[in-house]
Write a protein that holds these residues in place. Sequence first.
Motif, PDB file in Angstrom:
ATOM      1  N   HIS A  88       0.900  -1.329   0.031  1.00 27.20           N
ATOM      2  CA  HIS A  88       0.123   0.113   0.281  1.00 27.20           C
ATOM      3  C   HIS A  88       1.059   1.036  -0.044  1.00 27.20           C
ATOM      4  N   ILE A  91       2.087   1.950  -3.454  1.00 25.80           N
ATOM      5  CA  ILE A  91       1.044   2.141  -4.450  1.00 25.80           C
ATOM      6  C   ILE A  91       0.874   3.696  -3.973  1.00 25.80           C
ATOM      7  N   ASP A  95       1.802   6.213  -6.941  1.00 26.97           N
ATOM      8  CA  ASP A  95       0.634   6.792  -7.480  1.00 26.97           C
ATOM      9  C   ASP A  95       0.459   6.399  -8.895  1.00 26.97           C
ATOM     10  N   ALA A 111      -5.117  -5.298  -3.762  1.00 28.39           N
ATOM     11  CA  ALA A 111      -5.794  -4.672  -4.752  1.00 28.39           C
ATOM     12  C   ALA A 111      -7.157  -4.485  -4.633  1.00 28.39           C
ATOM     13  N   TYR A 113      -8.805  -3.414  -2.200  1.00 30.12           N
ATOM     14  CA  TYR A 113      -9.175  -2.356  -1.350  1.00 30.12           C
ATOM     15  C   TYR A 113      -9.298  -0.933  -2.088  1.00 30.12           C
ATOM     16  N   TYR A 114      -8.846  -0.930  -3.543  1.00 31.28           N
ATOM     17  CA  TYR A 114      -9.042   0.076  -4.423  1.00 31.28           C
ATOM     18  C   TYR A 114     -10.246   0.123  -5.332  1.00 31.28           C
ATOM     19  N   ARG A 117     -12.290   3.529  -6.782  1.00 23.43           N
ATOM     20  CA  ARG A 117     -11.415   4.700  -6.547  1.00 23.43           C
ATOM     21  C   ARG A 117     -11.075   5.221  -8.096  1.00 23.43           C
ATOM     22  N   GLN A 119      -8.363   6.409  -8.931  1.00 24.63           N
ATOM     23  CA  GLN A 119      -6.944   5.978  -9.320  1.00 24.63           C
ATOM     24  C   GLN A 119      -6.309   5.102  -8.082  1.00 24.63           C
ATOM     25  N   VAL A 122      -7.668  -0.998 -11.454  1.00 22.74           N
ATOM     26  CA  VAL A 122      -7.098  -2.445 -11.082  1.00 22.74           C
ATOM     27  C   VAL A 122      -7.107  -3.330 -12.003  1.00 22.74           C
ATOM     28  N   ASN A 141     -13.747   0.664 -12.112  1.00 24.23           N
ATOM     29  CA  ASN A 141     -12.136   0.775 -12.045  1.00 24.23           C
ATOM     30  C   ASN A 141     -11.698  -0.590 -12.099  1.00 24.23           C
TER      31      ASN A 141
END
Length: 341
Positions: A88, A91, A95, A111, A113-114, A117, A119, A122, A141
């Motif tokens: 994390h 990441i 960014d 992954a 957990y995104y 979002r 950005q 995934v 996304n």
Amino acid sequence: MSAFWKNLLIGAFLLGFIGLLGSFNANKPRILVLHSFDQDSSWVRNVNLGMQETLRHNRRPVAVQWHYLGFDRKLRQDQRNSAAVEAHRAIARIDPQILIAVDDESNHHVARYYIGRNQPKVLFVSIDQSPEYYGYAGAGNVTGIAERLPLAAVRDVLLETHPGQSLRIAALGVSNDTGRAELAQVQAFDWTPHRLMAAETLGSFAEWQGFISRLAGQADALLVLSYDGLERSNQEHQAIAGAEIAGWIETNAQPLPLGIRAEYVQDGGGLSFSSSPVAFGEKAMKLALNWLDAPAGAAAPPVTASTHFQVSLRPARLATRGVELPVIYAEAARIGESYFP
């Protein structure tokens, strides 16, 4: 013009050029590849080979970095948590516009957990669990390439080697995220006219040896799932070399062993049917580059699944069991550079 002013203009030009170059590099789209396993894993190396092959032909400016969770090593829960936290942080630091998460562990621990979002986007690769399992269904996304083990090819080759027979099949994997997901596919597959009579995920080679020894007279075929990170025993935590695992299985297993990773034959086994890690890498990077070019607000590309598999063959191993395959299998292995005479 005096030498002073010439030097001043040259210096200003160089500073401007360096600034423009730095700005160009800083503004290149960023992709972060997050692997579940260590970079010395043969599976990881081959996935990366496929990605590098795609990048070799790419003309679009892009910055790609790699991060490895190392979950093929036996980690305590606190170590797994620490590895996920480090991912994390990577990441957040990099960014990336796109996060490519390879195999089930990186998706389960990082992954997912995104989801939702802006950005990063995934892109999952080679997950044995369904995308729904990670909450990816309908996420705007998220896209990716799911892995479907070539179990139909395994069933068909058993029909070739034992025509007209209904065989008893056992399956064995490692007790980690990938192993459990692989086993779930095996258990959900229609093996007719054969039947699945035993299926386990176990954490150590000693436990594997016990399970395989108990199959004598109870099973006709043994499906060997992936074994990255398999430890010697519950007391000896070092990972076992693949050659030792495959060699012991081929020497001691009474049922006919069949791998679902090319590494099984590379390590000394007789026959395997596997998804191609190189193809996964090539397709994943192509999908990521195309996604970068998509218009703002465009829907994520549709999720796909692996459709191709490779045959790996070591005929001398099969010959010791009196197994002879139709020539098409040998030719397929040669084409895939997975034939070991």
